[in-house]
Design a protein around this motif. Structure first.
Motif, PDB file in Angstrom:
ATOM      1  N   VAL A  72       8.338 -26.269  35.653  1.00 12.70           N
ATOM      2  CA  VAL A  72       8.552 -26.471  34.216  1.00 12.70           C
ATOM      3  C   VAL A  72       8.215 -27.907  33.818  1.00 12.70           C
ATOM      4  O   VAL A  72       8.677 -28.858  34.436  1.00 12.70           O
ATOM      5  N   LYS A  73       7.377 -28.023  32.788  1.00 15.51           N
ATOM      6  CA  LYS A  73       7.020 -29.335  32.257  1.00 15.51           C
ATOM      7  C   LYS A  73       7.416 -29.414  30.797  1.00 15.51           C
ATOM      8  O   LYS A  73       7.322 -28.431  30.057  1.00 15.51           O
ATOM      9  N   THR A 123      11.112 -27.240  39.613  1.00 18.99           N
ATOM     10  CA  THR A 123      11.252 -25.907  40.176  1.00 18.99           C
ATOM     11  C   THR A 123      12.645 -25.778  40.765  1.00 18.99           C
ATOM     12  O   THR A 123      13.082 -26.657  41.515  1.00 18.99           O
ATOM     13  N   LEU A 124      13.318 -24.710  40.382  1.00 23.73           N
ATOM     14  CA  LEU A 124      14.721 -24.591  40.767  1.00 23.73           C
ATOM     15  C   LEU A 124      15.160 -23.137  40.656  1.00 23.73           C
ATOM     16  O   LEU A 124      14.828 -22.465  39.698  1.00 23.73           O
ATOM     17  N   ALA A 125      15.866 -22.641  41.674  1.00 22.09           N
ATOM     18  CA  ALA A 125      16.362 -21.273  41.614  1.00 22.09           C
ATOM     19  C   ALA A 125      17.872 -21.268  41.815  1.00 22.09           C
ATOM     20  O   ALA A 125      18.386 -21.973  42.670  1.00 22.09           O
ATOM     21  N   VAL A 126      18.551 -20.492  41.002  1.00 19.77           N
ATOM     22  CA  VAL A 126      20.006 -20.414  41.090  1.00 19.77           C
ATOM     23  C   VAL A 126      20.392 -18.993  41.476  1.00 19.77           C
ATOM     24  O   VAL A 126      19.970 -18.030  40.829  1.00 19.77           O
ATOM     25  N   PRO A 144       9.753 -24.949  27.074  1.00 20.86           N
ATOM     26  CA  PRO A 144       8.924 -25.794  27.941  1.00 20.86           C
ATOM     27  C   PRO A 144       7.473 -25.841  27.432  1.00 20.86           C
ATOM     28  O   PRO A 144       7.033 -24.906  26.764  1.00 20.86           O
ATOM     29  N   ASP A 145       6.762 -26.929  27.772  1.00 16.19           N
ATOM     30  CA  ASP A 145       5.342 -27.009  27.435  1.00 16.19           C
ATOM     31  C   ASP A 145       4.541 -26.100  28.354  1.00 16.19           C
ATOM     32  O   ASP A 145       3.573 -25.481  27.952  1.00 16.19           O
TER      33      ASP A 145
END
Ligand SMILES: Nc1ncnc2c1ncn2[C@@H]1O[C@H](COP(=O)(O)OP(=O)(O)OP(=O)(O)O)[C@@H](O)[C@H]1O
Ligand SMILES: [Mg+2]
Lengths: 190, 232
Positions: free
Chosen positions: B13-14, B27-30, B59-60
Motif C-alpha cells: 500500500v502506497k 504490506t501487512l496481514a492480520v 490508498p494511491d
C-alpha cells in the motif's frame, strides 16, 4: 536472550536486608524465615536453604541478629530462634531511609554493542532491531504473567521489570534515530 | 484470493499527501482474532496505514483485503457501510460527542445501524458494568476523566460487535494505571468476543498486550523479528 534480560533486573532485593526485615517483625526460625521470604519476594526464585543459613550466619557474625533461648546442639540450625539486635535494627533503619545508588551501568552492554558494530562497519540497526524484538517479547511474557497473577506483589514486581525494559526500549528507539550522527562522531574520534 | 487465515491484509500500500509520501509500500496481514500492535517513530505512517486498512483513507496504489474481499476498490458508500457494521474505532480522543451522555454515545452506532431505540439503549447500557463504569450512563462524556471517556469509547466501539477493532493511541492521554485498566478491558473483552484488534501505540507496555508487533519505518511495515530469529 530473555534470560539475559532477566539477569539484568534480578539485582533487585538485597537478600540480607530482606531477611533482616523479616526477623525485624518478630523472632523467627530458619524454616519460617525461608517460607516468609519466598512468600514476599521469592515466588519466582525461592531462596535455597543454603542461602538462608549462609545469610543467617553472616548476620550473626556481624551481630545484627542473635539466637534466642537455649541452643540445643543436637537439633539442627532450623530449631534456633533468631531475633534482631539493636545494631541490626539501626542498620536496617539506615538501609531503609538511604536512597539507592543509581546504576548508570545497565546500558553499557547495549551501548557497547552499538559502538562495536559501528567500529566494525557492521549494521547496528540490525542488532538494535533484534534487541528490541527480544525486549518486547520479554515484556509480553511479563504482561501475561502479570495479567494472570492474582498476587499484587507479583504484579508489582513484574511492573518494575516492565518499566525498566521500557526504558531500555526508549533508549534503543532514540539511538536508532541517531545512528548516523553517532557513527560520524565515532569515526571522527578514531 | 486472500488467505483465509487472514482477516485483514494490506499489500504494497502506497499513499502520499501532496508531496509527502506517508506509505511507501506497506504490506501487512492480520490473522483472525489476532491482537496486533503497530509501532514506529512519529511520522512513519502508522496512522495512515491504520486508516487505509480501515477504509477511511483511499490508498494511491496497492490492495487492502478484508474478509476475502477487496476493500480499497469499494466506493465511499460501501466503505462507510463496512466501517459502520464491521469495524470499531478507538482514538486518543475526539470520537465521543461531548454534549451527549455516555449511553447516548454508545447507542449512537447501533442506531446508525438501524437498531430500534429500545434495543440500542438496552445493548448500550449492558456495556457499562462490563467496563466498570456503571453509574456513568447519564453523565455527559465532556464531563468525564480521560480514563472514563476511553472506557465509554471502547464500549461504543465494541457495542456493534465489530469484526475488527482499530485503535490509534487509545491510552495516549492516560497515566500508567489508567492505561493498564483500559488495556486490560480492551484485551479481555476482545479475546472473549474473538474480535481482531489493530492497535497503534508508542508505548511498549501497551504493545506488550498484543500477540505480535509490527514496526513501521519510513512508510514501510517490517515484521518484527521473532525471539528465535533475534537469538541467532
Ligand atoms: N491528512 C494529511 N495531510 C497531509 N499530510 C499527512 C496527513 N496525514 C498524514 N500526513 C503525513 O504523512 C506522514 C505519516 O503520518 P502518520 O500520521 O501516518 O504518522 P504516524 O506514524 O501516525 O505518526 P504519529 O506517531 O506522530 O501519530 C507524515 O509525514 C504526516 O505529516
Ligand atoms: Mg499517528
Amino acid at each position: 536472550m530473555a534470560s539475559t534480560i532477566l539477569l539484568m533486573y534480578s539485582h533487585g532485593v538485597s537478600i540480607a536486608y530482606a531477611v533482616l526485615g523479616i526477623i525485624g517483625q518478630r523472632p523467627s526460625y530458619g524454616y519460617d524465615l525461608k517460607k516468609d521470604y519466598d512468600l514476599y519476594y521469592g515466588k519466582q526464585k525461592p531462596l535455597a536453604f543454603g542461602q538462608v543459613y549462609a545469610t543467617l550466619s553472616r548476620l550473626l557474625r556481624d551481630k545484627k541478629i542473635a539466637t534466642q533461648g537455649a541452643i540445643e546442639p543436637s537439633k539442627g540450625p532450623e530449631r534456633r530462634l533468631y531475633a534482631i539486635t539493636e545494631l541490626g535494627r539501626n542498620d536496617l533503619e539506615t538501609w531503609l531511609t538511604t536512597p539507592e545508588e543509581q546504576r548508570p551501568d545497565t546500558q553499557t552492554v547495549l551501548f557497547t554493542k552499538v559502538v562495536t558494530a559501528i567500529l566494525l562497519e557492521k549494521e547496528p540497526d540490525v542488532y538494535l532491531d533484534a534487541q528490541r524484538g527480544a525486549h518486547i517479547q520479554r515484556m509480553r511474557e511479563l504482561t501475561t504473567l502479570r495479567r494472570e497473577s492474582d498476587s499484587l506483589s507479583e504484579r508489582l514486581t513484574a511492573d518494575y521489570a516492565l518499566f525498566h525494559l521500557e526504558a531500555d526500549l526508549r533508549w534503543m528507539d532514540v539511538t536508532l534515530g541517531r545512528l548516523k550522527p553517532l557513527a560520524k562522531e565515532i569515526r571522527r574520534e578514531r | 484470493m486472500s488467505d483465509s487465515d487472514h482477516l485483514l491484509e494490506a499489500r504494497d500500500v502506497k499513499k502520499a499527501f501532496g508531496a509527502t509520501p506517508a506509505l511507501r509500500g506497506a504490506t501487512l496481514a492480520v490473522a483472525r482474532g489476532e491482537i496486533l500492535a503497530i509501532m514506529g517513530p512519529s511520522g512513519s505512517g502508522k496512522s495512515t496505514l491504520l486508516h487505509c486498512m480501515a477504509g477511511i483513507v483511499e490508498p494511491d496504489s496497492g490492495e487492502v483485503w478484508f474478509d476475502g474481499r477487496r476493500l480499497d476498490t469499494l466506493d465511499e458508500a460501501g466503505r462507510s457501510r463496512l466501517r459502520r457494521t464491521s469495524f470499531g474505532f478507538v482514538f486518543q480522543f475526539g470520537q465521543l460527542v461531548p454534549e451527549l451522555t455516555a449511553e447516548d454515545n454508545v447507542a449512537l452506532p447501533l442506531l446508525l445501524n438501524r437498531a430500534s431505540r429500545k434495543k440500542a439503549y438496552t445493548v448500550a447500557r449492558s456495556w457499562f458494568p462490563r467496563l466498570g463504569i456503571e453509574n456513568l450512563e447519564r453523565q455527559r462524556t465532556g464531563e468525564m476523566s480521560g480514563g472514563q471517556g476511553q472506557r465509554v469509547a471502547i464500549a461504543r466501539a465494541l457495542a456493534i460487535e465489530p469484526q475488527v477493532l482499530f485503535a490509534d493511541e487509545p491510552t495516549g492521554a492516560l497515566d500508567s494505571l489508567a492505561s493498564e485498566h483500559v488495556m486490560e478491558l480492551l484485551v479481555t473483552i476482545s479475546r472473549k468476543q474473538g474480535t481482531t484488534v489493530v492497535i497503534v501505540t508508542h508505548d511498549a507496555r501497551i504493545a506488550a498486550y498484543a500477540d505480535r508487533e509490527v514496526m513501521v519505518r519510513d512508510g514501510r511495515a517490517n515484521i518484527a523479528r521473532s525471539r528465535a530469529e533475534a537469538a541467532l
